[in-house]
Scaffold this active site. Structure first.
Site, PDB file in Angstrom:
ATOM      1  N   ILE A  69       4.548  -2.594  -5.995  1.00 54.28           N
ATOM      2  CA  ILE A  69       3.873  -1.383  -5.527  1.00 54.28           C
ATOM      3  C   ILE A  69       3.538  -0.417  -6.666  1.00 54.28           C
ATOM      4  O   ILE A  69       2.789   0.530  -6.494  1.00 54.28           O
ATOM      5  CB  ILE A  69       4.718  -0.701  -4.424  1.00 54.28           C
ATOM      6  CG1 ILE A  69       5.033  -1.694  -3.294  1.00 54.28           C
ATOM      7  CG2 ILE A  69       4.037   0.523  -3.846  1.00 54.28           C
ATOM      8  CD1 ILE A  69       3.804  -2.366  -2.691  1.00 54.28           C
ATOM      9  N   GLY A  70       4.101  -0.623  -7.832  1.00 55.28           N
ATOM     10  CA  GLY A  70       3.690   0.219  -8.963  1.00 55.28           C
ATOM     11  C   GLY A  70       4.807   0.526  -9.923  1.00 55.28           C
ATOM     12  O   GLY A  70       4.760   0.159 -11.084  1.00 55.28           O
ATOM     13  N   TRP A  93       1.151  17.333  -1.188  1.00 50.39           N
ATOM     14  CA  TRP A  93       2.420  17.628  -1.855  1.00 50.39           C
ATOM     15  C   TRP A  93       2.282  18.774  -2.860  1.00 50.39           C
ATOM     16  O   TRP A  93       2.970  18.830  -3.873  1.00 50.39           O
ATOM     17  CB  TRP A  93       2.990  16.363  -2.499  1.00 50.39           C
ATOM     18  CG  TRP A  93       3.448  15.372  -1.467  1.00 50.39           C
ATOM     19  CD1 TRP A  93       3.583  15.609  -0.122  1.00 50.39           C
ATOM     20  CD2 TRP A  93       3.842  14.003  -1.649  1.00 50.39           C
ATOM     21  NE1 TRP A  93       4.018  14.485   0.521  1.00 50.39           N
ATOM     22  CE2 TRP A  93       4.185  13.484  -0.391  1.00 50.39           C
ATOM     23  CE3 TRP A  93       3.925  13.173  -2.773  1.00 50.39           C
ATOM     24  CZ2 TRP A  93       4.612  12.167  -0.207  1.00 50.39           C
ATOM     25  CZ3 TRP A  93       4.357  11.861  -2.601  1.00 50.39           C
ATOM     26  CH2 TRP A  93       4.700  11.369  -1.326  1.00 50.39           C
ATOM     27  N   GLU A 111       1.364  12.223   7.051  1.00 47.73           N
ATOM     28  CA  GLU A 111       2.064  13.488   7.283  1.00 47.73           C
ATOM     29  C   GLU A 111       1.127  14.683   7.285  1.00 47.73           C
ATOM     30  O   GLU A 111       1.516  15.761   7.683  1.00 47.73           O
ATOM     31  CB  GLU A 111       3.205  13.665   6.282  1.00 47.73           C
ATOM     32  CG  GLU A 111       2.722  13.849   4.872  1.00 47.73           C
ATOM     33  CD  GLU A 111       3.877  13.890   3.884  1.00 47.73           C
ATOM     34  OE1 GLU A 111       4.668  12.934   3.878  1.00 47.73           O
ATOM     35  OE2 GLU A 111       3.968  14.860   3.141  1.00 47.73           O
ATOM     36  N   HIS A 170      -1.576   2.086  -0.831  1.00 47.46           N
ATOM     37  CA  HIS A 170      -0.198   1.857  -0.387  1.00 47.46           C
ATOM     38  C   HIS A 170       0.246   3.031   0.461  1.00 47.46           C
ATOM     39  O   HIS A 170      -0.037   4.184   0.143  1.00 47.46           O
ATOM     40  CB  HIS A 170       0.725   1.698  -1.597  1.00 47.46           C
ATOM     41  CG  HIS A 170       2.172   1.800  -1.234  1.00 47.46           C
ATOM     42  ND1 HIS A 170       2.822   0.831  -0.503  1.00 47.46           N
ATOM     43  CD2 HIS A 170       3.086   2.774  -1.450  1.00 47.46           C
ATOM     44  CE1 HIS A 170       4.074   1.207  -0.311  1.00 47.46           C
ATOM     45  NE2 HIS A 170       4.255   2.383  -0.861  1.00 47.46           N
ATOM     46  N   HIS A 172      14.894   0.350  -0.421  1.00 46.51           N
ATOM     47  CA  HIS A 172      15.908   1.406  -0.325  1.00 46.51           C
ATOM     48  C   HIS A 172      17.311   0.838  -0.313  1.00 46.51           C
ATOM     49  O   HIS A 172      18.285   1.559  -0.454  1.00 46.51           O
ATOM     50  CB  HIS A 172      15.670   2.251   0.924  1.00 46.51           C
ATOM     51  CG  HIS A 172      14.325   2.904   0.905  1.00 46.51           C
ATOM     52  ND1 HIS A 172      13.236   2.343   1.545  1.00 46.51           N
ATOM     53  CD2 HIS A 172      13.871   4.013   0.291  1.00 46.51           C
ATOM     54  CE1 HIS A 172      12.178   3.116   1.334  1.00 46.51           C
ATOM     55  NE2 HIS A 172      12.533   4.126   0.571  1.00 46.51           N
TER      56      HIS A 172
HETATM   57  N1  GLN Z   1       3.056   3.647  -6.897  1.00 53.82           N
HETATM   58  C1  GLN Z   1       4.166   4.410  -6.458  1.00 53.82           C
HETATM   59  C2  GLN Z   1       5.461   3.742  -6.888  1.00 53.82           C
HETATM   60  O1  GLN Z   1       5.521   2.560  -6.914  1.00 53.82           O
HETATM   61  C3  GLN Z   1       4.172   4.580  -4.963  1.00 53.82           C
HETATM   62  C4  GLN Z   1       5.238   5.533  -4.505  1.00 53.82           C
HETATM   63  C5  GLN Z   1       5.237   5.816  -3.019  1.00 53.82           C
HETATM   64  O2  GLN Z   1       4.833   5.039  -2.233  1.00 53.82           O
HETATM   65  N2  GLN Z   1       5.718   6.947  -2.631  1.00 53.82           N
HETATM   66  O3  GLN Z   1       6.436   4.375  -7.189  1.00 53.82           O
HETATM   67 ZN    ZN Z   2       5.869   3.640  -0.863  1.00 57.38          ZN
END
Ligand code: GLN
Ligand code: ZN
Length: 769
Positions: A446-447, A576, A620, A656, A709
């Protein structure tokens, strides 16, 4: 007298004392007595500030070591069975450690147990602990903390008003755990009758302590309520209205809308309305408010950091003052919990900017001055404040550095085709397959990769000047190189650079954009001891130069596999932050989108073939009222598309999101038209994909196959099984394999074996299909 009060004050302390104390307590570095002492000290300090500012009351009941909703659940005896170890309940009182275990799963004493669910409070960035409800639940008064705090305030000589979340909103926020079998559905509203006697007991006790007014917060009233809930309000407040205290029913975060008639007529002594989010409701409320009732006008913005236009507010409230006389009270729109504590703590902010702002401490002055202006009791000091506010606002309106004609011009020139990819997804997919040459079930992440202590120390050294730019950048490039090697040897198909150079996904970009400003101490409680420091969007947003290109280019130069560029989307950048209040939010969002569009195009020009634009905050941002969803979603989607659509067919756009509800906004998700979306699904065993299947979602999806998590290493067979479930819902040609969020909070010791298993799972899947 136009009485001045607040719905609540931030409790973290100007120096985040509460965070430090609770964390030290959890780690065993601070004993219970000292923790309680810190809490008491903060309360005394905040009450003193309220009185010194000239408020007519101090507000008691806004303090909590972790969360005020949790404290209320504890007070009502709504402690789930798994936390009820006998030794911890003395004299029928629930111990503080039990509350901490409900919040975090563990505490210095007691057995660990699964923590309660936490989620966002209405449309704020504050998270509360969801009350756990079940059929047949009983309630009892199980904490005297509130009464003790009232005594503390009284002993200090303060006049006291108490704030407490109302019974309907508490139930509204609650959830039935362990859904009963179908056909035996249980409605949490059925618990109201059992709940009311405890509320009655609380109110009676407060009356006995000498409390005259209790503010019952009922923000559920600004949402769409089912008929049964509206009726329940009448029933409940009919009962509570009989208590020996005066009740101020507080609606915050929005307009009462179709609940307005209901709210003005409930048998209570006063009504508080949010006159910032919904100023238009003031007139209707004035027309319909019974003559015996007080109206508390929430006129000072409790959700944002801008200095109030006192002259304008005075004029707009004059009519209310004329009609209500002393029955008009003045307040902030909602609790000041959502703004930073004290602007005086900002010693590095440019003075001209600083005078445009007001934090919680400054808002107290604004409320008091406005109240005195309204009744013509203003002092020279009030007139000074009025004058200073008008001058500051004028300066803000005229500040040339904030209003960039080029930005407005460019926005005006946006054409419909700018939010449209050149071709539809099926054609793009062909071009992308050719350009990327990926296998079936491509793997990616995801990054972010683990933000190790070394990375964080390096960044800190750089920030403090102990490391030169060159040395810092060299270190980060090394880090990226290592990450690339690791990913190649793990066998991942689409790589990421790992985000080592980023502190935070919003701050990192905000610092490189014009129009953003950062405070040194503008902390706001997010949940428990976690605080965030949202940037302030003060002016027109534009991008002076490329932000991420050199990092992505470097990363791509180290590998033949496609390297994904990584950006934070416009809606999340907006959501944010504290956003300027002098133009519609959507205009600010479009400005950010245009800045990101340039970044996307620069990445493409630098040879980056896939670009991810994260939008975890898209959901959100949804308004509290359903009727306003389409309007919001329309511009939110448009902004994403504006950022994403400039690229050629062959460049793959990813997005994402990490929240657990897609059903009700699936059409908007599809309208983003991202080529690939990666989402959190592992905890729901892929059931979240039902929404995508039912909608016939047309593009590619990477349903997270493991929960980042958790420190547990996911097993190959388990991930294969999950992807099997995904394949029942989405054609395999459109499935990706990835974790469900970024990996920055994990260590490599977990990440490496987890990803190795994930890659193996993908290989097995390929053989089967
Ligand atoms: N690209 C971000 C990461 O991998 C995505 C964070 C998120 O989804 N809040 O940390
Ligand atoms: Zn995320």
């Amino acid at each position: 007298m136009t009485l001045a009060h607040i719905a609540g004050y931030p409790r973290i302390g100007a120096g985040r004392e509460l965070k430090r104390a609770t964390e030290a307590y959890w780690q065993g570095g601070l004993d219970r007595v000292s923790l309680e002492a810190t809490g008491a000290e903060l309360r005394q300090r905040h009450w003193a500030q309220q009185r010194e500012a000239g408020l007519d009351w101090v507000t008691v009941g806004d303090f909590a070591f972790y969360d005020q909703v949790l404290d209320l659940s504890v007070m009502l005896g709504a402690v789930p069975g798994r936390f009820q170890a006998d030794q911890e309940i003395a004299d029928g009182q629930v111990d503080l450690d039990t509350a901490f275990r409900m919040a975090r799963g563990r505490a210095p004493s007691g057995e660990p147990a699964a923590a309660c669910e936490m989620t966002k409070y209405f449309d704020t960035n504050y998270h509360y602990l969801v009350p756990e409800l079940h059929a047949g639940q009983s309630f009892r008064l199980a904490s005297s903390a509130l009464f003790d705090q009232v005594d503390e305030a009284l002993a200090a000589g303060h006049p006291v008003k108490v704030t407490l979340l109302g019974p309907l909103t508490w139930l509204w926020l609650g959830k039935i755990r362990d859904e009963p079998p179908a056909g035996e559905e249980f409605d949490r509203l059925a618990l109201l009758e059992a709940l009311l006697p405890v509320y009655g007991e609380i109110l009676t006790r407060l009356a006995e302590q000498g409390v005259e007014w209790v503010q019952l917060d009922e923000p559920a009233l600004v949402q769409d309520l089912p008929r049964a809930w509206q009726q329940a309000y009448e029933r409940a407040y009919h009962v509570l209205g009989g208590a020996p205290v005066k009740l101020l029913l507080a609606s915050v975060y929005g307009g009462l809308g179709d609940n307005l008639g209901l709210a003005v007529n409930l048998p209570v002594a006063g009504l508080h309305i949010d006159a910032v989010r919904a100023p238009e409701q003031l007139e209707a409320v004035l027309d319909r408010l019974p003559a015996y009732k007080v109206l508390s006008a929430g006129a000072i913005d409790g959700r944002n950091v801008w200095r109030a236009d006192l002259a304008r507010l005075r004029d707009s409230l004059m009519e209310a003052r004329r009609r209500l006389g002393e029955r008009l009270w003045l307040s902030a729109s909602c609790s000041l919990l959502h703004v930073p504590v004290d602007l005086d703590n900002e010693r590095e902010l440019a003075p001209d900017l600083k005078r445009w702002l007001a934090f919680a401490r400054q808002k107290l002055d604004e409320i008091v001055t406005l109240a005195r202006l309204l009744e013509g009791r203003d002092t020279p000091r009030d007139r000074e404040r009025l004058e200073a506010a008008s001058l500051a606002l004028q300066a803000r309106r005229e500040a040339v550095q904030l209003h960039r004609p080029a930005v407005a011009e460019r926005l005006g020139g946006v054409r419909p085709e700018d939010t449209q990819r050149a071709s539809a997804y099926p054609q793009r997919a062909v071009a992308q397959r050719r350009a990327l040459n990926l296998p079936l079930f491509p793997t990616t992440t995801i990054g972010s990769f683990p933000q190790t202590t070394e990375i964080r120390a390096t960044r800190r050294d750089f920030k403090h000047g102990a490391l030169s730019v060159e040395a810092y950048e060299a270190r980060m490039r090394e880090e990226i190189a290592e990450t690339v090697v690791r990913q190649e040897s793990l066998g991942l198909d689409m790589l990421v650079h790992g985000e080592a150079e980023r502190n935070d996904m919003v701050e990192y970009f905000g610092e490189q954009l014009e129009g953003y400003v950062f405070t040194a101490n503008g902390w706001v409680q997010s949940y428990g001891s976690r605080c965030v420091k949202p940037p302030v969007i003060v002016g027109d947003v534009s991008r002076p130069g490329p932000m991420t290109v050199r990092w992505s280019k470097h990363a791509q130069s180290l590998t033949d596999r496609p390297m994904k560029g990584m950006l934070t989307g416009p809606v999340t950048m907006l959501q944010w932050a504290f956003v300027r209040d002098d133009q519609p939010r959507e205009v600010t969002c479009r400005q950010i989108a245009l800045a990101l569009r340039d970044e996307v195009l620069d990445l493409e020009a630098a040879g980056i073939r896939a670009i991810q634009i994260d939008e975890p905050a898209l959901r959100e941002g949804l308004p509290l009222r359903r009727a306003e969803w389409p309007g919001y979603l329309a511009w939110a989607v448009e902004c994403f598309r504006l950022a994403a659509s400039g690229v050629s067919d062959a460049t793959q756009i990813h997005t994402h999101m990490c929240y657990a509800e897609f059903n009700d906004i699936i059409d908007a998700i599809a309208a983003l038209d991202a080529d690939v979306i990666t989402i959190e699904t592992s905890r729901s065993a892929m059931e979240l994909l039902d929404a995508f299947r039912d909608f016939a979602y047309p593009n590619e999806i990477g349903p997270g196959v493991y929960d980042i998590h958790s420190p547990n290493i996911p097993e190959v067979a388990w991930m294969i099984a999950l992807m099997g479930k995904a394949a029942e819902r989405i054609p395999v040609e459109r499935l990706w394999v990835n974790p469900d969020c970024g990996l920055k909070t994990r260590g490599w010791a977990e990440v490496a074996p987890a990803l190795a298993n994930m890659v193996e799972a993908a290989r097995t899947l390929r053989q089967r299909h």
